[in-house]
Design an enzyme around this catalytic site. Sequence first.
Site, PDB file in Angstrom:
ATOM      1  N   ARG A  72       0.764  -1.362  -0.027  1.00  0.00           N
ATOM      2  CA  ARG A  72       0.171  -0.148   0.167  1.00  0.00           C
ATOM      3  C   ARG A  72       1.068   1.018  -0.015  1.00  0.00           C
ATOM      4  O   ARG A  72       0.399   2.222  -0.334  1.00  0.00           O
ATOM      5  CB  ARG A  72      -0.924  -0.107   1.201  1.00  0.00           C
ATOM      6  N   LYS A  82      -0.678 -19.470   3.107  1.00  0.00           N
ATOM      7  CA  LYS A  82      -1.832 -19.976   4.207  1.00  0.00           C
ATOM      8  C   LYS A  82      -1.685 -18.774   5.018  1.00  0.00           C
ATOM      9  O   LYS A  82      -0.979 -17.948   5.229  1.00  0.00           O
ATOM     10  CB  LYS A  82      -1.188 -21.313   4.749  1.00  0.00           C
ATOM     11  N   HIS A 116       4.548 -24.513   3.041  1.00  0.00           N
ATOM     12  CA  HIS A 116       5.973 -24.839   2.629  1.00  0.00           C
ATOM     13  C   HIS A 116       6.770 -26.239   3.241  1.00  0.00           C
ATOM     14  O   HIS A 116       7.778 -26.565   2.909  1.00  0.00           O
ATOM     15  CB  HIS A 116       6.731 -23.555   3.315  1.00  0.00           C
ATOM     16  N   LYS A 162      10.295 -28.874   1.841  1.00  0.00           N
ATOM     17  CA  LYS A 162      11.315 -29.124   2.583  1.00  0.00           C
ATOM     18  C   LYS A 162      12.198 -30.398   1.822  1.00  0.00           C
ATOM     19  O   LYS A 162      11.550 -31.271   1.474  1.00  0.00           O
ATOM     20  CB  LYS A 162      10.998 -29.471   3.995  1.00  0.00           C
ATOM     21  N   GLU A 197       8.917 -26.393  18.240  1.00  0.00           N
ATOM     22  CA  GLU A 197       9.559 -25.071  17.878  1.00  0.00           C
ATOM     23  C   GLU A 197       9.879 -24.274  19.372  1.00  0.00           C
ATOM     24  O   GLU A 197       9.187 -24.459  20.348  1.00  0.00           O
ATOM     25  CB  GLU A 197       8.712 -24.056  17.384  1.00  0.00           C
ATOM     26  N   ASP A 204      -2.840 -23.528  12.760  1.00  0.00           N
ATOM     27  CA  ASP A 204      -1.632 -22.814  12.127  1.00  0.00           C
ATOM     28  C   ASP A 204      -0.724 -23.985  11.851  1.00  0.00           C
ATOM     29  O   ASP A 204      -0.029 -23.804  10.671  1.00  0.00           O
ATOM     30  CB  ASP A 204      -1.090 -22.020  13.262  1.00  0.00           C
ATOM     31  N   HIS A 242       0.540 -28.355   7.764  1.00  0.00           N
ATOM     32  CA  HIS A 242       1.912 -29.024   7.835  1.00  0.00           C
ATOM     33  C   HIS A 242       2.027 -30.414   8.509  1.00  0.00           C
ATOM     34  O   HIS A 242       2.440 -31.351   7.729  1.00  0.00           O
ATOM     35  CB  HIS A 242       2.939 -28.150   8.570  1.00  0.00           C
ATOM     36  N   LYS A 295       4.652 -24.242  20.507  1.00  0.00           N
ATOM     37  CA  LYS A 295       5.847 -23.321  20.557  1.00  0.00           C
ATOM     38  C   LYS A 295       6.372 -23.243  21.895  1.00  0.00           C
ATOM     39  O   LYS A 295       5.818 -23.692  22.930  1.00  0.00           O
ATOM     40  CB  LYS A 295       4.691 -22.028  20.289  1.00  0.00           C
TER      41      LYS A 295
END
Length: 482
Positions: free
Chosen positions: A44, A142, A172, A176, A210, A229, A234, A334
């Site tokens: 933008r 996504k 993604h 891998k 993670e 998520d 995944h 996480k």
Amino acid sequence: MQSFDLVLFGGTGDLAMRKLLPALFRRFLAGQIAPGSRILGTARGDLSREAYIAQVEQSVAKYCEGQFDAAQWSAFAQLLHYGSADAQAPDSFGAIAAFLAGREAITRLFFLSTAPALFAGLCAQIGRLGLVTPETRVVLEKPLGQDLASANTINECVGSVFAEHQIYRIDHYLGKEAVQNLIALRFGNTLFEPLWRRGSIRHVQITVAETLGVATRGPFYDQTGALRDMVQNHLLQLLCIIAMEPPASSDADAMRDEKLKVLRALRPLAGSDVTTKTVRGQYRAGAANGQPVPGYHEEAGVPADSSTETYVALKAEIDTWRWAGVPFYLRTGKRLQEQSSEIVITFEDVPHSIFGGGSAASPNRLRICLQPTDSITLSILAKKPGDGLKLQPVDLSLDLAASFKTQQLDAYERLLMDVVKGNLTLFMRRDELDAAWRWIDPIREGWLQQDVRPKGYTAGSWGPAAASALIGRDGFAWNGEL
Ligand code: BG6
């Protein structure tokens, strides 16, 4: 190699700066970007071309550390352009149309790296201006929706402008290297196929752990949670690659048809299964890499009473002849103890052991490590040196990075080049996405209806104790907890 015009919506955003533009630069260094190609970043803000190039340079230098070369950079910078566009202001698309004018014969890519709420507006403008040529492809990042209904809305809008074969939905994880290796391992060798089924395999674990927290993505993440998520995309894609039947070819639809059958065969998790076969967790203050870190509730943009999960563990079952009775345990979170993604396939015990006491009772195990290293390890029993016939587990290891000694492609490098080549194999078809949401939605609904709130876990741990209990009830343990 074919030249392309890439229009990158969200061209100043995090994904573009951190992943997409560095990936394009690395492919440029590898001589894979055909002369005459052009990249138009759009966002933008009003930026001059020079200012945009300077911004991209900073981030490419950072994310391509060790590969950055000033002479190559100035050659790459020639490909970069900038045009401001606002999905909500139709008049602002003139610059994009002008950029593309007269180049109808060249492969044209629209990469929508923006909030999904903008996808419909962007596609409408692309359609209205007649920018879709037969050689045009659109790439969608996504999250594609929040549930089946919202995914349908996005897919309808995109589908009204682009044909399904022009739509590249990115996951993604499919790009891998280790996932490619898993496909090679399963379908390039005779060794595993006879064993790849119930009777030989006892259970399968998929872990994507993670150490990072939600960082600056608090507001987005709080609306999303780990189930949507990570699991919806995944982890389910990894499950599909493990569980799919051998496709007739590596053709995109042959592969995607087989993955779809797996998603459709997943036993629904609803009603009381939601409490017995799933675990939700949320991190509390703790430590990461030796440093104190805040809990989820203290993260910027997260409400202090949020009940969004940052961890999910669940038991999935696939109702097919091949997989009946073989549990697939999935977990992701996480702020866990280690950054590691792996698939662990545990084989059945020998039917009768001729080795007496003192021998380790350890089943064969195949571990496919996606992160941090790309390796495959088969754990087998061998004789312990010395007197007597005592067994102990040893690892047959394949360190793929060391074996091939070539620079590995980052997932986005591979996927972007696949879009240029028109190879849809590693992208999700609409029916796959729908089937994944059909399985995920009842889990969320069950959590809401039964008021299943996330259990707290300390940042830096392996998640809630309930996740160990989930797998422990079946007599197993998570790899690493053995
Ligand atoms: C993204 C999720 O899709 O994948 C992030 O939105 C997550 O929350 C990331 O951190 C993990 O990807 P990778 O490649 O770092 O394992």
